[in-house]
Scaffold this active site. Structure first.
Site, PDB file in Angstrom:
ATOM      1  N   TYR A   1      15.969   7.844  -4.354  1.00 28.34           N
ATOM      2  CA  TYR A   1      15.280   8.691  -5.288  1.00 28.34           C
ATOM      3  C   TYR A   1      15.928   9.608  -4.539  1.00 28.34           C
ATOM      4  O   TYR A   1      16.103  10.436  -3.898  1.00 28.34           O
ATOM      5  CB  TYR A   1      13.350   8.774  -4.644  1.00 28.34           C
ATOM      6  CG  TYR A   1      13.421   9.581  -4.040  1.00 28.34           C
ATOM      7  CD1 TYR A   1      12.476  10.714  -4.040  1.00 28.34           C
ATOM      8  CD2 TYR A   1      12.909   8.546  -2.936  1.00 28.34           C
ATOM      9  CE1 TYR A   1      12.170  11.141  -3.509  1.00 28.34           C
ATOM     10  CE2 TYR A   1      12.774  10.197  -1.702  1.00 28.34           C
ATOM     11  CZ  TYR A   1      12.098  11.305  -2.282  1.00 28.34           C
ATOM     12  OH  TYR A   1      11.392  12.489  -1.144  1.00 28.34           O
TER      13      TYR A   1
ATOM     14  N   ARG B   1       4.067  11.241  -6.011  1.00 27.21           N
ATOM     15  CA  ARG B   1       5.300  10.365  -6.133  1.00 27.21           C
ATOM     16  C   ARG B   1       5.464   9.694  -5.229  1.00 27.21           C
ATOM     17  O   ARG B   1       6.084   8.267  -5.425  1.00 27.21           O
ATOM     18  CB  ARG B   1       6.341  11.360  -5.019  1.00 27.21           C
ATOM     19  CG  ARG B   1       7.337  11.735  -4.959  1.00 27.21           C
ATOM     20  CD  ARG B   1       7.802  12.863  -4.545  1.00 27.21           C
ATOM     21  NE  ARG B   1       7.661  12.526  -3.057  1.00 27.21           N
ATOM     22  CZ  ARG B   1       7.992  13.634  -2.274  1.00 27.21           C
ATOM     23  NH1 ARG B   1       9.173  14.241  -1.969  1.00 27.21           N
ATOM     24  NH2 ARG B   1       7.912  13.853  -0.771  1.00 27.21           N
TER      25      ARG B   1
ATOM     26  N   PHE C   1       3.789   9.961   1.814  1.00 27.03           N
ATOM     27  CA  PHE C   1       4.903   8.974   1.549  1.00 27.03           C
ATOM     28  C   PHE C   1       5.819   8.654   2.325  1.00 27.03           C
ATOM     29  O   PHE C   1       6.285   7.574   2.942  1.00 27.03           O
ATOM     30  CB  PHE C   1       5.237   8.336   0.087  1.00 27.03           C
ATOM     31  CG  PHE C   1       5.613   7.137   0.079  1.00 27.03           C
ATOM     32  CD1 PHE C   1       5.038   6.014  -0.398  1.00 27.03           C
ATOM     33  CD2 PHE C   1       7.087   7.530   0.032  1.00 27.03           C
ATOM     34  CE1 PHE C   1       5.447   5.151  -0.843  1.00 27.03           C
ATOM     35  CE2 PHE C   1       7.797   5.931  -0.849  1.00 27.03           C
ATOM     36  CZ  PHE C   1       7.223   5.156  -0.844  1.00 27.03           C
ATOM     37  N   ASP C   2       6.807   9.896   2.457  1.00 26.69           N
ATOM     38  CA  ASP C   2       8.584   9.833   3.104  1.00 26.69           C
ATOM     39  C   ASP C   2       8.084   9.671   4.623  1.00 26.69           C
ATOM     40  O   ASP C   2       8.931   8.534   5.409  1.00 26.69           O
ATOM     41  CB  ASP C   2       9.169  10.865   2.524  1.00 26.69           C
ATOM     42  CG  ASP C   2       9.396  11.113   1.292  1.00 26.69           C
ATOM     43  OD1 ASP C   2       8.640  11.231   0.293  1.00 26.69           O
ATOM     44  OD2 ASP C   2      10.672  11.016   0.324  1.00 26.69           O
ATOM     45  N   THR C   3       7.122  10.880   5.035  1.00 20.53           N
ATOM     46  CA  THR C   3       6.976  10.351   6.720  1.00 20.53           C
ATOM     47  C   THR C   3       6.049   9.441   7.165  1.00 20.53           C
ATOM     48  O   THR C   3       7.250   8.516   7.999  1.00 20.53           O
ATOM     49  CB  THR C   3       6.274  11.727   6.926  1.00 20.53           C
ATOM     50  OG1 THR C   3       6.507  12.891   6.078  1.00 20.53           O
ATOM     51  CG2 THR C   3       6.605  11.994   7.688  1.00 20.53           C
TER      52      THR C   3
END
Length: 445
Positions: free
Chosen positions: A119, A101, A211-213
């Site tokens: 997103y 992702r 990735f988000d964190t």
């Protein structure tokens, strides 16, 4: 229109301009690009995209685009995506030959021409009424990133106890290990301004679920503004996310990022508030810049250093004289104190001039040693065999005096504020006193 009240910077000088409200209906590029990363979602992709498209057409006042990011699907997902792009003019699709992702978001966001990038997950677990509140602070210029939060007080969430426990435990880990202040790292509902993404994403290493964190932690540590939106969220019972594997990978990512932050390996000073006006950067007559924050940080570090010093002194005192014990305890605690104040109090990151700062810190240590040793000598002259508690009391008093002098020397000599000659202020003229972003990239400062 500008959202700051101070004179703006001139883009021709290489300085990133202050955040501005994005104009509506100007040019052909969309204002918002919503990315939907998918892997083998042939069944859910069509209903998701059509529902999102219908919602944006009816509620979103700006031009928009929906981008389907196909993560190397092996089913009919690419065909469904191509059909949607052919039938809906605001929809396009991108094919990646590798899964992840984070990889999909980095690739699509980096290539997008939209000033606001978002997103969401293909299952549309998050109610779409939160989409406009999510991106509005970025469009207005108020914030740099925005996230949906399932853990806010006003959020309404329906999900099983297992996912609830994992989500809350993960966020507690982030707060305890990385000092994260955002409430929900893994909600699949986020947005970022393109100018922020352009300089932030190259620092994010993860290509999967972490990735988000990682992006949020780096943004927060760099002083960027993160806006949180309470969401209504209903768990998807058919989700293909493997909770155990994802949690394991996330914990590995927490360790990697925490280690990089601890040793100063991340050049976050390059991102320190380059996006727009910050009241903390203003020079106010009669108010020393950053003094209050530095005093608080110095006091906290000083209290911990004093405790370490006393413990070391007590330990060394069991097998050596008071003067030697005092010198050894001061030396060890001084090195740790200088390193902690360098990073926490005065915000100096990276290894540049670290040795010089430690050398200057040792000079300050020598002054403290002279004060405390002199106090012990005076106590020895007054009493032939002073009690251990009396020695500690005298040392605490001497350290208090040395602490005040240490702070003044740290602030004025070891870690002085960078100064630059400032021309007389001219209304409407560029603020030439602020270093350019290009200069920060070249010098790493």
């Amino acid at each position: 229109m500008r959202t700051d009240s101070s004179p703006g910077t001139d883009p021709s000088l290489g300085v990133l301009p202050a955040r501005e409200h994005l104009p509506a209906g100007v040019g052909d590029a969309p204002v918002l690009d919503v990315v939907i990363p998918v892997y083998n979602e042939e069944r859910d992709l069509g209903p998701c995209v059509r529902r999102l498209h219908q919602h944006l057409v009816g509620t979103f006042p700006y031009r928009f685009r929906i981008t389907i990011a196909d993560n190397a699907s092996t089913d009919a997902t690419p065909d469904v995506a191509a059909a949607l792009a052919a039938s809906l003019p605001e929809v396009r699709h991108a094919r990646l030959e590798q899964k992840g992702r984070g990889r999909a978001l980095r690739t699509v966001w980096s290539a997008s021409d939209a000033p606001v990038l978002a997103y969401m997950d293909v299952d549309l677990s998050t109610d779409l009424n939160a989409l406009l509140p999510l991106v509005a602070p970025l469009i207005s210029g108020h914030s740099d990133l925005a996230i949906g939060s399932r853990l806010a007080r006003s959020s309404r969430v329906v999900r099983g106890p297992k996912r609830e426990f994992v989500s809350r435990a993960y966020n507690l880990i982030l707060r305890g290990s990385l000092q994260a202040r955002f409430s929900d790292a893994q909600c699949g509902f986020k947005a970022i301004r393109h100018d922020v993404a352009r300089v932030l994403l190259p620092l994010v290493e993860d290509t999967g679920w972490f990735f988000d964190t990682e992006m949020l932690v780096l943004a927060e540590r760099a002083g960027l503004r993160i806006h949180e939106v309470p969401v209504d969220w209903v768990d998807d019972p058919d989700s293909t996310v493997h909770i155990v594997k994802t949690a394991t990978d996330d914990l590995k990512g927490v360790w990697r990022v925490g280690k990089a932050l601890a040793v100063g390996a991340l050049p976050l000073d390059r991102l320190a508030r380059p996006f727009g006006d910050d009241p903390r950067d203003r020079q106010v007559p009669g108010v020393p810049r950053g003094l209050a924050r530095q005093l608080v940080g110095f006091c906290v570090v000083g209290a911990l250093s004093t405790l370490v010093y006393l413990l070391l002194y007590s330990g060394f005192r069991t097998f050596t004289g008071s003067q030697v014990a005092n010198a050894l305890a001061l030396l060890v605690s001084a090195v740790a104190n200088t390193a902690a104040n360098r990073r926490l109090t005065f915000g100096v990151r990276g290894r540049d001039r670290a040795v010089r700062h430690q050398a200057q810190g040792l000079v300050v240590f020598a002054i403290g040693l002279a004060l405390t040793s002199g106090s012990l000598a005076a106590l020895g002259a007054a009493s032939a065999d002073p009690a251990h508690s009396t020695e500690l009391a005298v040392l605490v008093a001497a350290n208090l005096a040395a602490t005040v002098l240490r702070f003044l020397l740290f602030r004025a000599w070891v870690f002085p504020e960078p100064t630059a000659p400032a021309p007389p202020p001219v209304p409407g003229a560029p603020d030439a006193s602020r270093p350019t972003y290009d200069h920060e990239l070249r010098t790493g400062r």
